[in-house]
Design an enzyme around this catalytic site. Structure first.
Site, PDB file in Angstrom:
ATOM      1  N   PHE A   1      -6.005  -0.808  14.681  1.00  0.00           N
ATOM      2  CA  PHE A   1      -6.928  -1.817  14.134  1.00  0.00           C
ATOM      3  C   PHE A   1      -8.161  -1.079  13.600  1.00  0.00           C
ATOM      4  O   PHE A   1      -9.292  -1.392  13.942  1.00  0.00           O
ATOM      5  CB  PHE A   1      -7.344  -2.830  15.211  1.00  0.00           C
ATOM      6  CG  PHE A   1      -6.200  -3.482  15.946  1.00  0.00           C
ATOM      7  CD1 PHE A   1      -5.549  -4.584  15.399  1.00  0.00           C
ATOM      8  CD2 PHE A   1      -5.775  -3.018  17.187  1.00  0.00           C
ATOM      9  CE1 PHE A   1      -4.498  -5.204  16.079  1.00  0.00           C
ATOM     10  CE2 PHE A   1      -4.725  -3.617  17.865  1.00  0.00           C
ATOM     11  CZ  PHE A   1      -4.087  -4.716  17.318  1.00  0.00           C
TER      12      PHE A   1
ATOM     13  N   ASP B   1      -8.707  -1.552  19.194  1.00  0.00           N
ATOM     14  CA  ASP B   1      -9.876  -2.387  18.855  1.00  0.00           C
ATOM     15  C   ASP B   1      -9.423  -3.598  18.037  1.00  0.00           C
ATOM     16  O   ASP B   1      -9.743  -3.707  16.850  1.00  0.00           O
ATOM     17  CB  ASP B   1     -10.905  -1.547  18.080  1.00  0.00           C
ATOM     18  CG  ASP B   1     -12.187  -2.329  17.806  1.00  0.00           C
ATOM     19  OD1 ASP B   1     -12.466  -3.297  18.536  1.00  0.00           O
ATOM     20  OD2 ASP B   1     -12.897  -1.967  16.845  1.00  0.00           O
TER      21      ASP B   1
ATOM     22  N   CYS C   1     -13.132  -8.241  21.596  1.00  0.00           N
ATOM     23  CA  CYS C   1     -14.333  -8.866  21.026  1.00  0.00           C
ATOM     24  C   CYS C   1     -14.248 -10.390  21.138  1.00  0.00           C
ATOM     25  O   CYS C   1     -14.947 -11.104  20.435  1.00  0.00           O
ATOM     26  CB  CYS C   1     -14.554  -8.418  19.582  1.00  0.00           C
ATOM     27  SG  CYS C   1     -13.201  -8.839  18.487  1.00  0.00           S
TER      28      CYS C   1
HETATM   29  N1  SAH Z   1     -12.009  -0.754  14.693  1.00  0.00           N
HETATM   30  C1  SAH Z   1     -12.744  -1.307  13.576  1.00  0.00           C
HETATM   31  C2  SAH Z   1     -12.872  -2.805  13.576  1.00  0.00           C
HETATM   32  C3  SAH Z   1     -11.593  -3.552  13.767  1.00  0.00           C
HETATM   33  S1  SAH Z   1     -11.642  -5.189  13.239  1.00  0.00           S
HETATM   34  C4  SAH Z   1     -14.145  -0.707  13.587  1.00  0.00           C
HETATM   35  O1  SAH Z   1     -14.550  -0.119  14.575  1.00  0.00           O
HETATM   36  O2  SAH Z   1     -14.837  -0.875  12.574  1.00  0.00           O
HETATM   37  C5  SAH Z   1      -9.974  -5.622  13.411  1.00  0.00           C
HETATM   38  C6  SAH Z   1      -9.060  -5.034  12.355  1.00  0.00           C
HETATM   39  O3  SAH Z   1      -7.728  -5.349  12.747  1.00  0.00           O
HETATM   40  C7  SAH Z   1      -9.220  -5.588  10.952  1.00  0.00           C
HETATM   41  O4  SAH Z   1      -9.431  -4.512  10.067  1.00  0.00           O
HETATM   42  C8  SAH Z   1      -7.883  -6.275  10.626  1.00  0.00           C
HETATM   43  O5  SAH Z   1      -7.468  -6.051   9.285  1.00  0.00           O
HETATM   44  C9  SAH Z   1      -6.937  -5.603  11.595  1.00  0.00           C
HETATM   45  N2  SAH Z   1      -5.789  -6.373  12.087  1.00  0.00           N
HETATM   46  C10 SAH Z   1      -5.739  -7.647  12.486  1.00  0.00           C
HETATM   47  N3  SAH Z   1      -4.537  -7.946  13.013  1.00  0.00           N
HETATM   48  C11 SAH Z   1      -3.787  -6.817  12.929  1.00  0.00           C
HETATM   49  C12 SAH Z   1      -2.451  -6.472  13.319  1.00  0.00           C
HETATM   50  N4  SAH Z   1      -1.669  -7.349  13.933  1.00  0.00           N
HETATM   51  N5  SAH Z   1      -2.024  -5.220  13.084  1.00  0.00           N
HETATM   52  C13 SAH Z   1      -2.831  -4.310  12.479  1.00  0.00           C
HETATM   53  N6  SAH Z   1      -4.097  -4.576  12.120  1.00  0.00           N
HETATM   54  C14 SAH Z   1      -4.570  -5.807  12.323  1.00  0.00           C
END
Ligand code: SAH
Length: 394
Positions: free
Chosen positions: A226, A298, A338
């Protein structure tokens, strides 16, 4: 116009908690529309607080001031914003830290208002009908306090509908010229797109955790799941990671990770990106017996409300269990949630359950929370939404 509370329902306001739920109200003001400024009073008529009214929401009033003498006008807004900014400006040197949340809603005394500063671009989210009604005063207040900055609006969140508001985005000042901002914290740079990036452009709540986790990555094979535009990835590379595999389901995010790694001059050969679903990707790693020294989880908010907590915990358990299984002996898991409605103790228990089921010996070394520019007013514990733990695996 007064909102009169039921007898005995004044306790939380006396403790300076800013929310009034409709169930606590004995009498609603006649004719007050969404966004009106109302006074909340006890059943005996004593003043408790003044705030924005939302007749159709469960959260019927969000308090702005507990001081009867205070008027809600441009001067009030300016004062609150200036106080919030002074706290941040005193804490960080803008020469080395130029991406900062200026306003964090309730905890800065302005419920329903978010503002992030990226160098000289301020990205604003207006989440309540009250601030929507004061948008001109709000824009003027920001312009007067930050004449060197341009303003961009990112009020494109579904929660606006609860207040009867449409989504709205676009420049708020004429001096806005480019949505792409090159920001840096502690020597690491990344590009923020205030127009198309997620939320106000990017997430700043993990900045400290990026640094802390990055610092243990020397020589490690790291998995950043993520990853969005690569916060953890960049600091892991700064910290000397041997390799980093960064996964996100958003193609745009993955393109941005690559761009940000190049922007910092890090060795691009160390980076492997996957545009994929993390739940599936972790299973593939398990099946192919691929392992890592450090894994970062995350995910986005799995629980939007209390009703979704159980389902969210199942999802947290799933990815944490898989992650524990993928770690090499001596490895670390940095895992986050979160979801505001998943309490830190509950999250820790879910991670403990995952550790147990993985049959690994796991110790917790650190607990994490959101960065200091996302503070939590002591009277508003709900403001603490980001929690995480750093686990060592034997
Ligand atoms: N780690 C990042 C923030 C993550 S926000 C930082 O520190 O800035 C969550 C992210 O998860 C988003 O970019 C979204 O596109 C992604 N996401 C949501 N569901 C997902 C899934 N099932 N598999 C992969 N990515 C996903």
């Amino acid at each position: 116009m007064n909102v009169i509370l039921k007898k005995g329902k004044e306790k939380s306001l006396l403790r300076k908690h800013p929310w009034v739920f409709s169930g606590a109200v004995a009498r609603f003001p006649q004719g007050a529309t969404a966004g009106a400024v109302v006074d909340v009073v006890t059943s005996a008529g004593e003043f408790l607080g003044r705030g924005f009214y939302s007749p159709n929401a469960q959260l019927v009033v969000r308090i702005l001031t507990f001081d009867k003498a205070e008027t809600i006008d441009k001067a009030f807004l300016k004062n609150r914003i200036a106080t919030a900014w002074a706290m941040r400006a005193n804490r960080w040197d803008s020469a080395t830290h130029n991406a900062v949340r200026i306003l964090h809603g309730e905890s800065d005394g302005l419920p329903g208002l978010i503002a992030d500063r990226f160098v000289n671009v301020i990205s604003i989210q207006i989440l309540s009908a009250g601030f929507e009604a004061m948008r001109n005063e709000l824009i003027e207040a920001f312009q007067e306090l930050f004449p060197e900055c341009s303003l961009y609006e990112r009020s494109d969140t579904p929660t606006r509908a609860l207040e009867g508001l449409e989504e709205r985005t676009g420049p708020l000042t004429q001096n806005f010229n480019s949505p792409l901002v090159d920001v840096s914290v502690d020597g690491v740079r990344w590009l923020v797109d205030v127009e198309k990036g997620q939320k106000t452009g990017c997430y700043l709540d993990q900045v400290d955790n990026w640094q802390e986790v990055g610092a243990i990555c020397n020589g490690a094979d790291v998995l950043d799941t993520f990853c969005y535009n690569g916060g953890f990835t960049l600091y892991a590379l700064k910290g000397g990671a041997k390799s980093i595999c960064s996964i996100d389901s958003s193609e745009e995010a993955i393109e941005n990770v690559k761009r940000n790694v190049a922007l910092n001059g890090f060795d691009e050969a160390k980076l492997e990106v996957q545009c994929a679903d993390v739940f599936a990707a972790l299973r593939k790693f398990r099946d192919s017996r691929r392992t890592f020294d450090i894994i970062i989880l995350d995910p986005p908010k799995f629980a939007d409300s209390k009703g979704h907590v159980e389902r969210a915990c199942r999802a947290y358990k799933d990815i944490n269990l898989l992650a524990f299984k993928l770690l090499r002996p001596g490895g670390y898991l940095a895992t986050y949630s979160c979801s505001g409605s998943v309490m830190p103790e509950l999250f820790q228990k879910v991670v403990a359950d995952a550790a147990l089921d993985s049959k690994r010996v796991v110790r917790m070394e650190r607990r994490f929370m959101q960065a200091p520019d996302h503070p939590v007013a002591m009277s508003f514990p709900e403001g603490l939404y980001l929690k995480g733990v750093l686990c060592h695996v034997e």
